[in-house]
Design a protein around this motif. Sequence first.
Motif, short mmCIF file in Angstrom:
data_model
loop_
_atom_site.label_atom_id
_atom_site.label_comp_id
_atom_site.label_asym_id
_atom_site.label_seq_id
_atom_site.Cartn_x
_atom_site.Cartn_y
_atom_site.Cartn_z
N ALA A 170 0.80 -1.23 0.00
CA ALA A 170 0.00 0.00 0.00
C ALA A 170 0.83 1.28 0.00
CB ALA A 170 -0.95 0.00 1.21
N GLY A 171 2.14 1.14 0.24
CA GLY A 171 2.99 2.34 0.21
C GLY A 171 3.38 2.74 -1.21
N PHE A 172 3.09 1.86 -2.17
CA PHE A 172 3.44 2.14 -3.57
C PHE A 172 2.21 2.60 -4.34
CE2 PHE A 172 7.57 -0.08 -4.88
CZ PHE A 172 8.04 -0.25 -3.60
N ILE A 173 2.40 3.60 -5.19
CA ILE A 173 1.39 3.90 -6.22
C ILE A 173 1.97 3.35 -7.51
CG2 ILE A 173 0.31 5.73 -7.57
CD1 ILE A 173 0.08 7.39 -5.03
N ILE A 174 1.15 2.59 -8.24
CA ILE A 174 1.65 2.00 -9.49
C ILE A 174 0.98 2.66 -10.69
CG2 ILE A 174 2.34 -0.22 -8.51
CD1 ILE A 174 -0.37 -1.37 -9.46
N ASN A 175 1.66 2.60 -11.81
CA ASN A 175 1.09 3.08 -13.07
C ASN A 175 0.56 1.84 -13.79
OD1 ASN A 175 0.61 4.04 -15.62
ND2 ASN A 175 2.62 4.99 -15.90
N THR A 176 -0.77 1.70 -13.78
CA THR A 176 -1.35 0.49 -14.38
C THR A 176 -1.47 0.64 -15.90
OG1 THR A 176 -3.59 1.32 -14.02
CG2 THR A 176 -2.67 -0.13 -12.31
#
Length: 312
Positions: free
Chosen positions: A271-277
């Motif tokens: 949850a600490g990561f934001i990903i580029n889907t």
Amino acid sequence: MTTLLQWMEELEQKKTEDPSDLRFQIEWRKNEPMSRHTTFRIGGSAVLYAVCKSVDALAMLTEECRKREIPWLILGNGSNVLFSDEGFEGVVISTTGLDHVTIKEHTVTVEAGANLTAVSKLARDASLTGMEFAHGIPGSCGGAVFMNAGAYDGEMKNIVTESTYLDTADGTLHTLSAEEHCFGYRESIYRSHPDWIIVSAKLTLSPGIKDEITARMDDFMNRRVSKQPLEYPSAGSVFKRYPGRYTAQMIDEAGLKGASVGGAQVSEKHAGFIINTGGATCADVTELIRQIKEKIHEQFGIHIECELIRIP
Ligand SMILES: Cc1cc2nc3c(=O)[nH]c(=O)nc-3n(C[C@H](O)[C@H](O)[C@H](O)COP(=O)(O)OP(=O)(O)OC[C@H]3O[C@@H](n4cnc5c(N)ncnc54)[C@H](O)[C@@H]3O)c2cc1C
């Protein structure tokens, strides 16, 4: 900007056969999308993108920018930045061409653009311990000094004994001792000196047993692979640790795993990561960060801070 582009084009035409000519030491491209140079795969175009292959070339280019009052910024491996969708009306200078590494006894001397993970492997091969923590951090050595990158109880602060920077205000080189870096959690003196470009650093390690070093590095890498969403573009942990709390855990408890804005999503895996889907923009990430901060404040009464650096 036009005059700088003219200058670059004139340099290109004037190239001599002499490989030591400084003009051979800058590779450049016009209107280069920064999404190609950031691990988030996000960012509009820079009017000019230049890879400097020597410190003299770096000094020459920044001096030309200074004379013409053209803005520039430094990019290492682009693994801790969120680059604007609007791009940059100036020169993005990459250090990745400065990647020389030498090892003498216990000291590893790195140029700023050397890849941190690659350097940790060279240290292992020389049976030097102290840099295992850096295995898997996808930054450059310069970016790691700038950020005081760290993981698994290790940080650059523990191994950097010196760094040299170019002061672009007057083109001079200076060397800082370990204490002069004022290292803190994801902080160094460089963060408050945007005119200084780190060109090299000395890392002091200790003799160790190669098999043990390898085992520690493998362990750290396995932990990364099992816990982090490495299969998606990202910029690593978006937020700093909050004293006494795990930020990722709070984001999870706030029910934000999987929350998304456009192509930006809070990773289900970490949850600490934001990903580029796919197709995420800087605006998507910025809005998602805003929503996360708001929710964390509502639920826990605290303000979390970004580790990620928004540029320009
Ligand atoms: C999957 C993943 C995992 C990660 N894991 C970790 C981790 O465990 N620990 C951790 O600390 N970080 C981690 N990060 C974040 C990132 O890799 C580190 O912060 C790294 O040190 C950034 O280096 P960089 O070269 O990519 O810097 P960039 O992202 O290119 O730049 C970051 C900042 O440093 C400045 N900068 C870069 N080079 C120089 C220079 N030579 N002189 C002056 N300023 C400079 C830039 O202008 C910018 O402001 C991770 C990122 C990803 C994508």
